[in-house]
Design a protein around this motif. Structure first.
Motif, short mmCIF file in Angstrom:
data_model
loop_
_atom_site.label_atom_id
_atom_site.label_comp_id
_atom_site.label_asym_id
_atom_site.label_seq_id
_atom_site.Cartn_x
_atom_site.Cartn_y
_atom_site.Cartn_z
N CYS A 142 -6.45 -4.85 -1.32
CA CYS A 142 -7.42 -5.33 -2.30
C CYS A 142 -6.71 -5.56 -3.64
N SER A 144 -8.25 -6.21 -6.50
CA SER A 144 -9.00 -5.67 -7.64
C SER A 144 -8.51 -4.27 -8.01
N CYS A 145 -8.11 -3.51 -7.01
CA CYS A 145 -7.70 -2.13 -7.26
C CYS A 145 -6.23 -1.90 -6.87
N CYS A 199 -13.65 1.35 -5.77
CA CYS A 199 -13.53 -0.04 -6.22
C CYS A 199 -14.69 -0.84 -5.65
N CYS A 202 -13.75 -3.66 -2.80
CA CYS A 202 -13.41 -3.23 -1.44
C CYS A 202 -14.20 -2.01 -1.01
ZN LIG Z 1 -10.40 -2.51 -4.17
#
Ligand SMILES: [Zn+2]
Ligand SMILES: [Zn+2]
Length: 372
Positions: A142, A144-145, A199, A202
């Motif tokens: 992921c 985003s994280c 997150c 995810c």
């Molecule tokens: Zn994530």
């Protein structure tokens, strides 16, 4: 027994999905089962807690009630007689789910899943081998994280139960003395870390589904149904987990012209009676080339003529097998009167008995017709 937070008991996050809950439950039920921990009241207590927690979280209605009210009042105290699914419990003891601890230090994290794609190829691609791109559905870290599973990409907190080791060991007194067993940490599922603020992208899983293009090199000579193993091109792992592998299952598109047996290809030549009798030169279509073939005079039906090196290569290349041409001889049908006359003369010339013909043809009366 006062009810405990079922998420805490199972060591799952509040956003855990049904599969995560089930696998956490299986792991813990296996670990604390009374048969595995005889004369250990604390394990038995824990086993009951785990069952009660699962009966809440596996039931969407009860789970929603707990999420809203924080109460598990309705939860049964004994997993064997609760509303939980008994078959889930049996799965724990009959080998479903993940294997147990095992020796040595585990890598902390979760390995990525393997991916599979099916790829259809032609016979000419079997000869040459190919490089191609396949579309793979898999899970990627992921972004985003950055694969931590924590909102904002922060590092997950070290699990306090196992101090980040991912596994816990227990010392039990048995009749052979003290036995130390290791098992995945029940709090963090072996990850070594816990996520308190998952997150959003995810849901704390650290990976998200992706569709990827992967270049693969298919060697010449592969068999129908062969599988190409591409290490590391499956789903990404989490933490120290290794990426999964990609398996490309190769299918050879049906080609009506050929039959394959290993490196040998078979094809059929439909020859006329005249060709087989007098001999001829004919063109034979191979997979990647056209060949001129001599049909010798007097070729019998079923005769096989090999064209050397026009078959398939061995795996990874090398001397190719043969293309075997099997000669079928078509017997002429629907003859004109003139043709019938010629064939009768032909038989006479060769000193053969002149056939009587069948009734349908009306030539000479039936071969097998009843005697009057
Ligand atoms: Zn994530
Ligand atoms: Zn832990």
């Amino acid at each position: 027994m006062p009810s405990k937070d079922p998420y805490e008991v199972l060591g799952v996050s509040r956003s855990a999905d049904a599969d995560e809950i089930k696998s956490a439950y299986r792991r813990l039920a296996r670990r604390y089962h009374p048969d595995v921990n005889p004369n250990d009241p604390s394990a038995e207590e824990k086993f009951k807690e785990v069952g009660a927690a699962y009966s809440v979280l596996s039931d969407p209605t009860k789970r929603a009630r707990f999420d809203q009210t924080g109460s598990t009042d309705d939860a049964p105290q004994d997993p064997f007689f609760g509303g939980g699914n008994i078959s889930d419990l049996f799965d724990v003891f009959f080998g479903a789910g993940n294997g147990g601890g095992g020796g040595g230090r585990r890598r902390v994290g979760r390995d990525g899943e393997d991916a599979r794609v099916d790829l259809q190829l032609t016979l000419s691609e079997v000869i040459t081998g190919i490089q191609t791109e396949v579309t793979v559905n898999r899970k990627a870290t992921c972004t985003s994280c950055n694969g931590t599973g924590v909102e904002g990409g922060k590092a997950p907190e070290t699990c306090t139960t196992c101090r980040g080791q991912g596994q816990v060991s227990t010392v039990r007194n048995t009749f052979i003395g003290q036995v130390r067993t290791s098992a995945p940490c029940p709090t963090c599922h072996g990850n070594g870390t816990v996520i308190k603020d998952p997150c959003k992208a995810c849901k704390g899983r650290a990976v998200i589904p992706e569709t990827a293009k992967v270049n693969v090199t298919i060697p010449p000579g592969f068999d129908d149904g062969a599988t190409l193993h591409v290490p590391g091109q499956g789903s990404d792992g989490v933490g120290e987990g290794r990426p999964g592998d990609l398996y490309v299952v190769l299918q050879i598109a049906n080609d009506r012209r050929f039959q394959r047996h290993g490196q040998t290809l078979y094809t059929i030549l439909e020859s006329t009676f005249a060709q087989a009798t007098l001999g001829d030169r004919v063109e034979i279509e191979g997979v990647d080339d056209t060949f001129e073939l001599t049909v010798p005079a007097g070729t019998q039906p079923g005769t096989q003529i090999a064209i050397k090196g026009a078959g398939l290569p061995p795996l990874h290349g090398g001397r190719r097998g043969d293309l075997v041409v099997q000669v079928n001889v078509k017997v002429p049908q629907k003859l004109s009167d003139a043709e019938v006359k010629l064939i009768r003369e032909f038989a006479e010339l060769r000193g053969e008995a002149v056939p009587k013909g069948d009734e349908k043809g009306g030539i000479l009366g039936g071969l097998f017709h009843k005697k009057r």
